[in-house]
Design a protein around this motif. Structure first.
Motif, PDB file in Angstrom:
ATOM      1  N   ALA A 243     -31.810  41.808  20.501  1.00 33.41           N
ATOM      2  CA  ALA A 243     -30.482  41.619  21.069  1.00 33.41           C
ATOM      3  C   ALA A 243     -30.638  41.261  22.543  1.00 33.41           C
ATOM      4  O   ALA A 243     -31.630  41.631  23.173  1.00 33.41           O
ATOM      5  CB  ALA A 243     -29.638  42.886  20.912  1.00 33.41           C
TER       6      ALA A 243
ATOM      7  N   HIS B  72     -29.614  37.374  17.624  1.00 31.06           N
ATOM      8  CA  HIS B  72     -29.735  38.706  16.987  1.00 31.06           C
ATOM      9  C   HIS B  72     -30.631  38.634  15.750  1.00 31.06           C
ATOM     10  O   HIS B  72     -30.318  39.186  14.697  1.00 31.06           O
ATOM     11  CB  HIS B  72     -28.360  39.265  16.614  1.00 31.06           C
ATOM     12  CG  HIS B  72     -27.483  39.547  17.805  1.00 31.06           C
ATOM     13  ND1 HIS B  72     -27.485  40.764  18.446  1.00 31.06           N
ATOM     14  CD2 HIS B  72     -26.604  38.753  18.479  1.00 31.06           C
ATOM     15  CE1 HIS B  72     -26.626  40.713  19.461  1.00 31.06           C
ATOM     16  NE2 HIS B  72     -26.087  39.504  19.507  1.00 31.06           N
TER      17      HIS B  72
ATOM     18  N   ARG C  15     -34.897  44.187  15.185  1.00 30.59           N
ATOM     19  CA  ARG C  15     -33.818  43.246  15.462  1.00 30.59           C
ATOM     20  C   ARG C  15     -33.664  43.110  16.972  1.00 30.59           C
ATOM     21  O   ARG C  15     -33.523  44.105  17.681  1.00 30.59           O
ATOM     22  CB  ARG C  15     -32.512  43.713  14.829  1.00 30.59           C
ATOM     23  CG  ARG C  15     -31.357  42.715  15.036  1.00 30.59           C
ATOM     24  CD  ARG C  15     -30.117  43.162  14.311  1.00 30.59           C
ATOM     25  NE  ARG C  15     -30.304  43.167  12.870  1.00 30.59           N
ATOM     26  CZ  ARG C  15     -30.197  42.093  12.081  1.00 30.59           C
ATOM     27  NH1 ARG C  15     -29.919  40.908  12.616  1.00 30.59           N
ATOM     28  NH2 ARG C  15     -30.369  42.196  10.782  1.00 30.59           N
TER      29      ARG C  15
END
Length: 730
Positions: free
Chosen positions: A146, A76, A144
């Motif tokens: 993920a 992450h 970000r």
């Protein structure tokens, strides 16, 4: 090649979710098998093709599993990425602002301890406008990462900052210019044709409304809005006819066809659906040159090639439908055409046999995917077909002319818009038919037996014109006006319409006149319900609250009907100048007397669970011929408790259960109402679990009888000889 193609399909569908190591093992085993069976060519070819597909899966899965982007996503991490737009962005609303989701190709990723070049596919969520996110353009983003649930992409990125886009390669810029020209050419037509023409030409359905999409789905015309083999075949046919007219011969026509396919892919974007359409178009060209046997061989090789290029197509619904439709046209259509040619012109026989063969071949897959079987798809496609080519060709020509003269492009665009209007009319009319589609609740595998049997019967019957025509006419009448013995029942007071996961209630005023409370989530369902009840005049339309499952079907209410007045609650609803209902207000329409009990004039109720919009639903106490009916909208326990305090005398013989029978019900409220008949409006297999077992148990404990639209269809409450009865359409 049919057997290797089907086996490759099954192997790819399995391996794309099994990991790189499993795919590598399968590839090695198949290579060994090919060596052992070298003297048996058919077995060797089978093993080699499967090995190629398995090797492709292993290579691609290994690249994704060991990608630096995948590693960053697992942690992450925030990173800076140099990316290229891979597909057109999709816009959606989130928290009241416009956001976009777009598929990107990562060329370089930079983080705190990493700076590497790569070629990984990711999905990004970005706030703002999508106007400059054209396929092929590059930009820098910070976001970000993920992990992704999809095995064919490395990550999902929540973008926190994005830079400006650079220009793409010249062919992508030309493609975008032509696409913009298509939109320009139809900008002076009506809203729906203006949105549909770009979808027909290049698959740009971003402006097509949800209503049109739903109607086209029910009518079996969805393939027209996505780039399909139909669109490409039309463009190819026109270009090949022009080429033949100017003297291009066989090999030249194949070259022209190949160039046209490449140009079409660039114009419509190299999405999997477009690549699939291009492959099916190539199969069609092969069939023209070598007959249907050559076409089947080409189809098998197209399946293998597409799966080698993109193994994840094996799990794509569009891929399944494209292959089924093409196979049906190649194998079944010639068999159906032959008996028809005995008594009708060739063009007419082809117009009937081709869509019928494609629809029959796709029926098991459609039932497996959607749980429905379309009954009007063949007729709708027959009626729409004459307008598809003019709309597509004129739309494309308008886009090209717009590069030189926008005013002249508007003239061409008018032709495209007129043809699109006919397609839209067919789609809306076909979808509004009550029997446009049927729910298929039996195992879809049963259709693998039913469909060949039906096809055999059609071939046998089609040689007899009187029998064929009579049965076809009978089916058309049954679809147009399906038999509902005794519907609507005499002396009906109220009907809870089956509109899927939503609410729509009709109160009978008499002589084709009614009061309607809520309109469900989509227009076609409420339109069909009102047609079945022969309602053509709405004295009052009430929207209890502004949620989509109660208001989005309003166009179906006004379709061909007069609506005198619209009333809404505090959360609003459709209508030019709706009246806002207030508590204590009463109205009388014929034998119907109703009072607004809720919501209060104060601020919306604070709730700890559920929705404040639900809790300010309009609640109506209706009395008709002495029968008390309580229509509760979506109020939840907080509002139910307050409603009892304000109206201690609250009671009714009939109640529409609040919030589609959710588990959030007040037992004290059910005791106070004391209804003996309860209707529950919910959609089949809905994601909310409505009606909840807990709510139905509450009704059972109180001795109430209930009926559900998801299992019973339309529910009518009838007053006959002083007794309340219930009738349903299922």
């Amino acid at each position: 090649m049919a057997a290797p193609a089907l086996l490759c399909w099954a192997v790819a569908a399995t391996l794309v979710t099994s990991g790189a190591n499993a795919a590598l093992v399968v590839a090695l085993v198949c290579v060994l098998a090919a060596g052992i069976a070298a003297r048996r060519p058919s077995v060797a070819v089978l093993a080699i093709t499967v090995a190629a597909i398995a090797a492709s899966c292993a290579w691609r899965l290994n690249a994704i599993e060991h990608s630096p982007v995948t590693q960053l996503a697992a942690e992450h991490r925030i990173a800076t990425l140099d990316v290229e737009v891979r597909r057109d962005a999709t816009t959606f609303q989130q928290h009241g602002q416009e956001s976009i989701v777009v598929e990107l190709l990562v060329r370089r990723v930079v983080s705190r301890d990493m700076d590497v070049r790569t070629r990984d596919r990711v999905t990004a969520f970005i706030d703002g406008s999508a106007d400059d996110l054209v396929v092929g353009r590059r930009l820098t983003i910070i976001g970000r990462l993920a992990p992704s649930d999809a095995t064919d992409e490395a990550a999902v990125i929540d973008v926190v900052r994005r830079g400006p886009t650079d220009r793409a390669s010249w062919w992508w810029e030309v493609s975008e210019t032509v696409r913009e020209g298509v939109r320009t050419s139809v900008e002076r037509t009506a809203d729906e044709p203006r949105a549909l023409v770009p979808a027909l030409v290049d698959g740009d359905d971003s402006r097509v409304s949800d209503e049109v999409k739903e109607d086209f789905r029910r009518a079996g015309l969805t393939h027209l809005m996505a780039v399909s083999g139909t669109n490409l075949t039309i463009v190819l046919a026109v270009l090949l006819v022009v080429g033949r007219a100017v003297g291009v011969r066989r090999r030249g026509l194949w070259v022209l066809g190949a160039v046209s396919i490449v140009g079409f892919v660039i114009l419509a974007r190299p999405d999997p659906s477009v690549v699939r359409a291009a492959a099916m178009g190539a199969v069609g060209v092969a069939a023209l040159g070598y007959g249907h046997r050559g076409g089947v061989r080409a189809l098998a090789w197209a399946i293998i090639a597409l799966l080698f290029i993109d193994p994840w197509l094996s799990r794509s619904a569009g891929f399944v439908l494209s292959v089924c439709a093409t196979a049906g046209i190649l194998l079944l259509a010639p068999v159906m055409v032959r008996p028809l040619l005995r008594w009708m012109p060739r063009w007419c026989a082809l117009a009937i046999a081709v869509p019928l063969a494609a629809q029959l071949a796709c029926t098991p897959a459609i039932a497996a995917i959607s749980g429905q079987v379309s009954l009007v798809a063949v007729v709708a496609n027959l009626l729409a077909a004459p307008a598809v080519a003019p709309a597509t060709v004129a739309g494309l020509l308008g886009g090209l002319v717009a590069l030189v003269s926008p005013p002249l492009a508007h003239v061409v665009g008018f032709v495209a818009g007129a043809a699109a209007s006919w397609i839209l009319e067919v789609g809306h009319r076909a979808a509004s038919l009550e029997a446009a589609s049927l729910a298929w609740r039996a195992p879809w595998q049963l259709l693998l037996v039913v469909v060949p049997t039906v096809a055999w019967a059609i071939v046998r019957i089609s040689a007899r014109p009187v029998l064929f025509g009579g049965i076809a006419l009978g089916l058309l009448v049954a679809i147009w006006r399906p038999p509902h013995p005794g519907w609507p029942p005499e002396s009906w007071l109220m009907v809870a319409c089956d509109v899927g996961q939503g609410d729509a209630t009709v109160l009978n005023v008499g002589d084709g006149t009614a009061v309607v409370v809520d309109a469900g989530p989509e227009p076609a369902a409420i339109d069909r319900c009102l047609d079945r009840l022969d309602v053509h005049h709405i004295r009052l339309m009430v929207f209890t609250h502004g949620h989509a499952d109660h208001v989005d079907g309003w166009r179906g209410v006004v379709r061909g009907r007069q609506v005198d007045q619209v009333a809404v609650g505090p959360t609003g609803g459709p209508g030019a100048r709706p009246h806002v209902a207030v508590p204590g207000e009463t109205f009388t329409v014929g034998a119907i007397a109703a009072e607004v009990l809720w919501p209060p004039r104060s601020e919306p109720l604070p709730v700890t669970d559920g929705s404040s919009a639900n809790n300010v639903s309009v609640v109506l106490a209706v009395r008709v011929h002495g029968v008390r009916i309580l229509l509760t909208g979506d109020i939840e326990p907080e509002a139910q408790a307050r409603l009892m305090l304000q109206h201690p005398e609250l009671s009714a013989e009939v109640m529409k259960m609040p919030h589609h029978g959710s588990a959030r019900q007040s037992e004290a409220f059910l005791d106070a109402v004391g209804a003996s008949i309860v209707t529950v409006s919910a959609g089949v297999d809905n994601d909310y679990g409505h009606p909840a077992a807990k709510a139905l148990a509450m009704l059972r404990e109180r001795g109430a009888e209930w009926w559900r639209t998801d299992t019973d269809g339309d529910i009518a409450v009838v007053l006959r000889d002083g007794r309340l009865l219930v009738a349903t359409t299922q």
